[in-house]
Design an enzyme around this catalytic site. Structure first.
Site, PDB file in Angstrom:
ATOM      1  CG  ASP A   3      -0.408  -0.721   6.260  1.00  0.00           C
ATOM      2  OD1 ASP A   3      -1.009   0.345   6.007  1.00  0.00           O
ATOM      3  OD2 ASP A   3       0.795  -0.764   6.571  1.00  0.00           O
TER       4      ASP A   3
ATOM      5  CG  ASN B  55      11.707 -10.892   0.136  1.00  0.00           C
ATOM      6  OD1 ASN B  55      11.194 -11.962  -0.140  1.00  0.00           O
ATOM      7  ND2 ASN B  55      11.770  -9.881  -0.717  1.00  0.00           N
TER       8      ASN B  55
ATOM      9  CE  LYS C 158       0.366   2.512   3.911  1.00  0.00           C
ATOM     10  NZ  LYS C 158       1.286   1.861   4.741  1.00  0.00           N
TER      11      LYS C 158
ATOM     12  CB  SER D 206       7.876  -9.645  -0.477  1.00  0.00           C
ATOM     13  OG  SER D 206       7.150  -8.433  -0.583  1.00  0.00           O
TER      14      SER D 206
ATOM     15  CG  LEU E 244       6.538   0.929   0.289  1.00  0.00           C
ATOM     16  CD1 LEU E 244       7.497   0.466  -0.793  1.00  0.00           C
ATOM     17  CD2 LEU E 244       5.643   2.053  -0.245  1.00  0.00           C
ATOM     18  N   GLY E 245       3.672  -1.355   3.576  1.00  0.00           N
ATOM     19  CA  GLY E 245       2.725  -2.396   3.972  1.00  0.00           C
ATOM     20  C   GLY E 245       3.215  -3.812   3.698  1.00  0.00           C
ATOM     21  CB  SER E 246       6.555  -5.351   3.315  1.00  0.00           C
ATOM     22  OG  SER E 246       7.167  -5.058   4.554  1.00  0.00           O
ATOM     23  CB  SER E 247       4.353  -6.251   8.219  1.00  0.00           C
ATOM     24  OG  SER E 247       3.455  -5.196   8.473  1.00  0.00           O
TER      25      SER E 247
ATOM     26  CD  GLU F 265       0.009  -5.273   9.362  1.00  0.00           C
ATOM     27  OE1 GLU F 265       1.094  -5.890   9.289  1.00  0.00           O
ATOM     28  OE2 GLU F 265      -0.119  -4.058   9.143  1.00  0.00           O
TER      29      GLU F 265
ATOM     30  CB  ALA G 223      10.101   1.055   2.493  1.00  0.00           C
TER      31      ALA G 223
END
Lengths: 405, 405
Positions: B213, B63, B21, B144, B152-155, B202, B150
């Site tokens: 997110d 990653n 996101k 990923s 960007l909602g990676s989690s 989350e 960063a």
């Protein structure tokens, strides 16, 4: 000042100066009913008026390459169009301006600046002559540190100097310089009269001026302008600044129209920006008055933050320019804070300096700004308004300029 | 999908992906009760889950350099701490997390990202296992395209993929990929369940997340978040963007505190800025919905103008950074419009591209941003949420990443 009979010309040479102005905060927002803070900037216009004994009146304006000279007898027939009662209560009429243009031989091919300076002089000279009952034979020299057409109030400084000198010279008001004094200032009442005549000069030059520029030129310091009301701040500190002219030409009219369009397009986004700018002006006014009362370095970070915020807001309004971004970047690299002043889209920027900003920092910033092709002055804001000066007290540069004329 | 008895493990390999996101507008303002627009960005996390027949469960997260493997029998005793009724209604408790840490041998010296990814997996695996009554023996691979940390909602993309795969794999919800299909999507009801479990993940990772997110990762598209309420936009267009990571590290906490301080210091100046940002989010939402209904190039200048204005506002809030200014300058030199996204102070920026922006312009911008030391992706916003994929339909890069594991 010597005692004079009414209608008698002051027999001595008379020297006055008036400052330019910059907008500290509120440019553009003021068009939409918000407050603006205008401050006197210590780049001044100097006027020397010397009695002549040849029945002539002459004006030299070297900044704009203008020399004027007439017999007062030639001017006499014009007086009928300038009855004292009328000129004090009404703005310059199209008929009056037309008469003056015809008399001075001004055509549409005459450069606008020269043409307007000539008209403003003739208007003020004849109106004040009409009031005091004679046409004084004088030589007027004007030298200005202000660039013209840069939004720095050079026309108002000129009008203020003309009004102050002519009113004093003709004995309508006193000339506040005692023997041996370097500088003199007029009373509140006299300043009000100077200001009202300077406003007439501004009307000749600009048509429908706000009155801010002549008020700053007359009174100095700082004033708040909102919805047609002008209110001098009680007391303000003198602040060091850099004034930078990007020399990028711009049209105030086009910029003002652009802001209006943006507000019409995104009212909910843009109206709060105007509200924020209004609060910046208010906050700045509070800080300036606190500084005048109790000077302290702690006020500077607040002033700097307000400058930064307003510069972003002006970018939001679309009146920024890459040259102004450059001024901000260059000065930021020296730890200094800048914003555009006036119409934007080029034009001028101001950079705050602290009392303890090292001369080396200032020199480096001026050098870097010069390297960008900008013109840069170190000066002060919150400067004094119209002043009478002894010739001996004038700085060499001004004396030299007067000498060259 | 094959018919299965309840409590039976899906016998086939299962592959899901979820998007990251970005905040399009409203970062920081959202902390102060204003709306934020979050949009799915088409940099995705891919998860492949394959049944094992050795009674083990394994997780590979290349990653972040993590490989986990346990016997399901080892995990069995933990189930008592994860009663289905509890985990569905309450957030992860400190006791549950403590138990998992102890089990996984996580100490304060374990890298935070690895530690949190492990905890989130164990939490979701045990909770969903508890719900469906058995501990599935599966091999999970996660790859990923999103950088971690960063903003960007990676989690969240990870949690959404885990929730979707485990719920489908255990038969709590269906697996929406018919034989021969390339892509499948879950029903609204199933998405709601995936989202609520992803939110638990989350919570394990972030403590007190907003839920934005995981909602974006699950549903894709765009959503408005305000005062705790999350509302998906009916329909949004897919927009091309550049996503640039300045790689300048920043502390969201410090930045949020800085904004709060500034609002406390200059409430009358700053509150209107929040109001203006709120209006930008509203205006943008209106434009996006109009674009989805009636695509037209005429909407792009409006989107670009809103991006520019908000970037100035974020600078006013003090969350800009010279690296972000650089992104704006570099992209502006190619006629493109950028703003920071997320916390600011470095981190990421987004640059709008028009449908007709020439590939040569995009390439030049990416090259120039790369020359600044930034990482830059060309991608889309308004991307789809969680999806099931056939392995054959995955792009080579993802297959290769899965193959390497």
């Amino acid at each position: 000042m010597g005692a004079r009979a009414e209608g008698e010309m002051l027999a001595r040479t008379l020297c006055v100066s008036a400052p330019g102005k910059v907008i500290l905060h509120g440019e553009h927002a003021v068009v939409h009913g918000k407050a603006a803070l205008a401050v006197a900037v210590n780049l001044r216009t100097f006027l020397k008026m010397t009695p002549r004994n040849d029945g002539r009146v002459s004006v030299e304006l070297p900044n704009i390459g203008t020399r004027l000279c007439w017999e007062t007898a030639e001017l006499q027939p014009l007086l009928v169009a300038f009855p004292a009662a009328l000129t004090e209560s009404l703005p310059p009429s199209p008929e009056q301006i037309e008469k003056l243009k015809e008399f001075a031989g001004l055509t549409d091919t005459t450069a606008a600046t020269q043409s307007l300076a000539t008209l403003a002089f003739l208007y003020l000279y004849l109106s004040i002559a009409s009031k005091c009952g004679f046409l004084p034979s004088v030589a007027i020299l004007v030298y200005s540190e202000l660039p013209t057409g840069a939004g720095l109030g050079s026309s108002a400084a000129y009008s203020v100097c003309l009004a102050g000198a002519l009113l004093s010279g003709c004995g309508v008001i006193g000339y506040p310089l005692e023997e041996g004094q370097a500088v003199g200032r007029w009373s509140e009442e006299e300043l009000a009269l100077i200001n009202s005549w300077a406003f007439r000069g501004e009307q000749v030059i600009h048509g429908n001026p706000s009155g801010v520029d002549n008020a700053v030129g007359t009174r100095g310091g700082a004033l708040r302008y909102q919805s047609g009301n002008i209110c001098s701040l009680k007391s303000v500190p003198t602040l060091r600044i850099l004034l930078t002219n990007t020399r990028v030409p711009r049209s105030t009219k086009v910029l003002v129209a652009g802001v209006k369009d943006k507000i019409m397009k995104f009212p909910a986004v843009m109206e709060p920006v105007l509200t924020s700018i209004d609060a910046i002006s208010q906050e700045c006014e509070t800080v300036l008055e606190a500084m005048a009362e109790r000077p302290s370095l702690e006020h500077y970070p607040v002033l700097e933050e307000l400058v930064d915020i307003n510069q972003h807001h002006l970018n939001v309004m679309g009146v920024g320019h890459s040259s102004l971004d450059k001024v901000c970047q260059v000065t930021a690299s020296h730890g200094l804070h800048s914003k555009l002043t006036g119409a934007g889209g080029g034009g001028c920027a101001i950079t705050l300096l602290r009392p303890d900003t090292a001369p080396s920092v200032v020199e480096a910033a001026i050098r870097d700004l010069g390297d960008c092709g900008f013109e840069c002055w170190e000066t002060d804001i919150g400067a004094s308004g119209i002043r009478a000066h002894s010739l001996q007290s004038l700085k060499a540069e001004v004396l030299e300029a007067f000498g060259r004329m």
